[in-house]
Scaffold this motif. Structure first.
Motif, PDB file in Angstrom:
ATOM      1  N   SER A  27       0.916  -1.345  -0.166  1.00  0.00           N
ATOM      2  CA  SER A  27       0.041  -0.021  -0.087  1.00  0.00           C
ATOM      3  C   SER A  27       0.764   1.328   0.048  1.00  0.00           C
ATOM      4  O   SER A  27       0.483   2.310  -0.317  1.00  0.00           O
ATOM      5  CB  SER A  27      -0.763   0.002   1.180  1.00  0.00           C
ATOM      6  OG  SER A  27      -0.128   0.006   2.509  1.00  0.00           O
ATOM      7  N   THR A  32      -3.865   3.961  -3.539  1.00  0.00           N
ATOM      8  CA  THR A  32      -5.279   4.064  -3.956  1.00  0.00           C
ATOM      9  C   THR A  32      -5.778   2.777  -4.717  1.00  0.00           C
ATOM     10  O   THR A  32      -6.551   2.183  -4.407  1.00  0.00           O
ATOM     11  CB  THR A  32      -5.195   5.144  -5.072  1.00  0.00           C
ATOM     12  OG1 THR A  32      -4.846   6.403  -4.519  1.00  0.00           O
ATOM     13  CG2 THR A  32      -6.540   5.250  -5.544  1.00  0.00           C
ATOM     14  N   GLN A  33      -4.715   2.230  -5.485  1.00  0.00           N
ATOM     15  CA  GLN A  33      -4.964   0.862  -5.871  1.00  0.00           C
ATOM     16  C   GLN A  33      -5.269  -0.343  -5.142  1.00  0.00           C
ATOM     17  O   GLN A  33      -6.019  -1.056  -5.238  1.00  0.00           O
ATOM     18  CB  GLN A  33      -4.086   0.529  -7.186  1.00  0.00           C
ATOM     19  CG  GLN A  33      -3.872   1.399  -8.192  1.00  0.00           C
ATOM     20  CD  GLN A  33      -2.817   2.573  -7.903  1.00  0.00           C
ATOM     21  OE1 GLN A  33      -2.571   2.846  -6.833  1.00  0.00           O
ATOM     22  NE2 GLN A  33      -1.901   2.912  -9.008  1.00  0.00           N
ATOM     23  N   LEU A  35      -6.413   0.020  -1.744  1.00  0.00           N
ATOM     24  CA  LEU A  35      -7.589   0.112  -1.209  1.00  0.00           C
ATOM     25  C   LEU A  35      -8.726  -0.075  -2.114  1.00  0.00           C
ATOM     26  O   LEU A  35      -9.581  -0.890  -1.671  1.00  0.00           O
ATOM     27  CB  LEU A  35      -7.565   1.779  -0.814  1.00  0.00           C
ATOM     28  CG  LEU A  35      -7.314   1.959   0.652  1.00  0.00           C
ATOM     29  CD1 LEU A  35      -5.912   1.639   0.925  1.00  0.00           C
ATOM     30  CD2 LEU A  35      -7.662   3.290   0.930  1.00  0.00           C
ATOM     31  N   GLU A  36      -8.652   0.115  -3.438  1.00  0.00           N
ATOM     32  CA  GLU A  36      -9.563  -0.151  -4.310  1.00  0.00           C
ATOM     33  C   GLU A  36      -9.701  -1.814  -4.631  1.00  0.00           C
ATOM     34  O   GLU A  36     -10.994  -2.261  -4.572  1.00  0.00           O
ATOM     35  CB  GLU A  36      -9.444   0.536  -5.807  1.00  0.00           C
ATOM     36  CG  GLU A  36      -9.790   1.898  -5.488  1.00  0.00           C
ATOM     37  CD  GLU A  36      -9.494   2.729  -6.948  1.00  0.00           C
ATOM     38  OE1 GLU A  36      -8.985   2.103  -7.777  1.00  0.00           O
ATOM     39  OE2 GLU A  36      -9.771   3.985  -6.876  1.00  0.00           O
ATOM     40  N   ALA A  37      -8.756  -2.511  -4.702  1.00  0.00           N
ATOM     41  CA  ALA A  37      -8.720  -3.796  -5.002  1.00  0.00           C
ATOM     42  C   ALA A  37      -9.220  -4.782  -3.924  1.00  0.00           C
ATOM     43  O   ALA A  37      -9.784  -5.819  -4.186  1.00  0.00           O
ATOM     44  CB  ALA A  37      -7.074  -4.264  -5.288  1.00  0.00           C
ATOM     45  N   SER A  39     -11.101  -3.206  -1.424  1.00  0.00           N
ATOM     46  CA  SER A  39     -12.304  -2.739  -0.761  1.00  0.00           C
ATOM     47  C   SER A  39     -11.986  -2.227   0.599  1.00  0.00           C
ATOM     48  O   SER A  39     -12.781  -2.525   1.593  1.00  0.00           O
ATOM     49  CB  SER A  39     -13.505  -3.591  -0.952  1.00  0.00           C
ATOM     50  OG  SER A  39     -13.669  -4.170  -2.322  1.00  0.00           O
ATOM     51  N   SER A  41     -11.025   0.767   3.712  1.00  0.00           N
ATOM     52  CA  SER A  41     -11.059   2.260   4.164  1.00  0.00           C
ATOM     53  C   SER A  41      -9.502   2.378   4.533  1.00  0.00           C
ATOM     54  O   SER A  41      -8.672   1.575   4.664  1.00  0.00           O
ATOM     55  CB  SER A  41     -12.041   2.216   5.256  1.00  0.00           C
ATOM     56  OG  SER A  41     -11.452   1.680   6.587  1.00  0.00           O
ATOM     57  N   SER A 162      -6.993  -7.731 -12.300  1.00  0.00           N
ATOM     58  CA  SER A 162      -7.039  -7.277 -11.081  1.00  0.00           C
ATOM     59  C   SER A 162      -5.737  -7.002 -10.488  1.00  0.00           C
ATOM     60  O   SER A 162      -4.769  -7.533 -10.669  1.00  0.00           O
ATOM     61  CB  SER A 162      -7.990  -8.139 -10.254  1.00  0.00           C
ATOM     62  OG  SER A 162      -7.890  -7.686  -8.727  1.00  0.00           O
TER      63      SER A 162
END
Length: 411
Positions: A27, A32-33, A35-37, A39, A41, A162
């Motif tokens: 991280s 950003t990637q 956290l999105e991958a 899901s 916070s 992914s």
């Protein structure tokens, strides 16, 4: 191959093993990637690092004992394989629970098994009075290896289904690294693993004042090093830079910039010695941090913020070799070096227990205003480094370890 050239080749191969840290710190480069991958916070991502530190912090201590007792080469190879297995699990098994388990496991597979054995093997390559050069060289090598892999993966992001696949890619790289280490690396000569654990090693390491001085130096610098991972979302959220720019800067923070500037740190260390070096670097970083804190938080300040962030990263990286030199510079006996470095690392890197979760909470609770709290935390860490640098100077002076060549703060 000459002996001198061989030791630098050995150090390069050793730095390949530092890729095992790319998985728990994924991280930091791809915030950003990541956290999105998965899901997540900000708070959840921070809590993962707290779980990592829960096993990593005691792992630094006991890893030092392992490094003094067993073959460092075999310990490092085991660390690579276990980390790879956890990387495959992150890719193939979904759910926050498996992430928590993997991050607890990373603390064992990386810091417990790898860190102290790695530092002991690096120190074994150095002759007297060249610790700064050797540690600067391994930082540079680690940066080159990290840059090649990180930017290679960044280039692949548009071609994989992914971001989760990134964990499998790193895991596969670690399997290859294990094979390379098995075929090329040698344990230090005259280093025999003891058949019985000698608790006196721990007692001697605990009683040595430089163990603790070095530990708090690492803590102060690591607060800043950890905090710089938030420069990526800071520039994007507050000043409006693109996600791609933020990611590229985050990777540069961990890799590319190190290639160009960390060698400067090694050279300055050998010239100034650790106390003076750390004080100069810390005061410079405090000035830049203060400037970032006072900078108005709006997109019109984007260029200024980016320049200050890059300067902060550069000087923080230059300062990094100073985390490793107090113990060899203070002539801590080699037989307790692994244990002393393990204690030092346990103290210094214990910030992972609370720092990521605290910063994540600040960002979730206060939004962009939370970044000001993170900058104040930088300043607190730098203050700790300056105090410890003066204590190290006093120790070296009282034990006649300061040479006439600009090692004294008074010079």
């Amino acid at each position: 191959m000459t002996t001198n050239r061989k030791k630098y080749v050995m150090i390069f191969f050793l730095t390949l093993t530092t890729l095992c840290y790319s998985l728990p710190y994924l991280s930091s480069s791809f915030y950003t990637q990541f956290l999105e991958a998965f899901s997540l916070s900000n708070t959840q991502a921070g809590f993962l690092m707290s779980m990592f530190s829960l096993t990593a912090t005691p792992g630094y201590l006991f890893g030092g004992i392992i490094a003094d007792k067993f073959s460092p080469k075999k310990v490092i190879m085991l660390s690579q394989l276990l980390t790879a297995a956890l990387g495959y699990a992150m890719c193939l098994i979904q759910g926050y629970s498996i992430l928590l388990v993997c991050y607890l496991g990373f603390g064992i597979s990386t810091t417990f098994l790898h860190w102290s054995a790695y530092l002991k093997l690096v120190r074994a390559q150095a002759n007297e009075n060249e610790e700064g050069k050797i540690f600067g060289f391994f930082e540079t090598c680690a940066a080159v290896v990290g840059a090649v892999t990180s930017y290679g993966i960044l280039g692949l992001l548009g071609h994989i289904s992914s971001f989760r696949m990134v964990t499998a890619i790193y895991a596969s790289i670690l399997v290859v690294v294990t094979i390379i280490i098995g075929l090329t690396l040698e344990d230090p000569k005259n280093e025999q693993a003891s058949n019985e654990f000698n608790v006196r090693m721990v007692g001697k390491a605990l009683a040595h004042p430089v163990t603790w001085i070095n530990g708090f130096i690492v803590m102060g610098l690591f607060i800043l090093a950890t905090g710089t991972s938030y420069l990526n979302p800071y520039l994007c959220s507050v000043f409006g830079t693109s996600v791609e720019f933020g990611t590229a800067l985050a990777i540069a923070n961990r890799t590319v910039i190190r290639i160009f500037v960390v060698g400067i740190g090694g050279l300055l260390l050998d010239r100034w010695k650790t106390p003076k070096f750390l004080i100069v670097c810390s005061l410079s970083l405090a000035v830049i941090t203060g400037a970032l804190f006072l900078l108005p938080q709006n997109p019109s300040m984007m260029v200024v913020a980016a320049v200050l962030a890059i300067l902060l990263i550069c000087i923080a990286i230059i300062a990094r070799p100073g985390m490793y030199t107090p113990i060899p510079e203070a002539k801590v006996p080699m037989e307790i070096t692994g244990t002393a470095m393990g204690i030092t690392s346990a103290v210094g890197y214990s910030t992972d227990l609370w720092l990521y979760t605290l910063c994540g909470n600040w960002l979730d609770a206060y939004g962009n205003a939370g970044y000001r709290n993170i900058l104040l935390l930088y300043l607190a860490g730098l203050a700790v480094v300056v105090v410890c640098a003066f204590l190290l100077h006093r120790y070296e002076k009282s034990h006649n370890l300061i040479s006439s060549a600009s090692g004294s703060i008074e010079n």
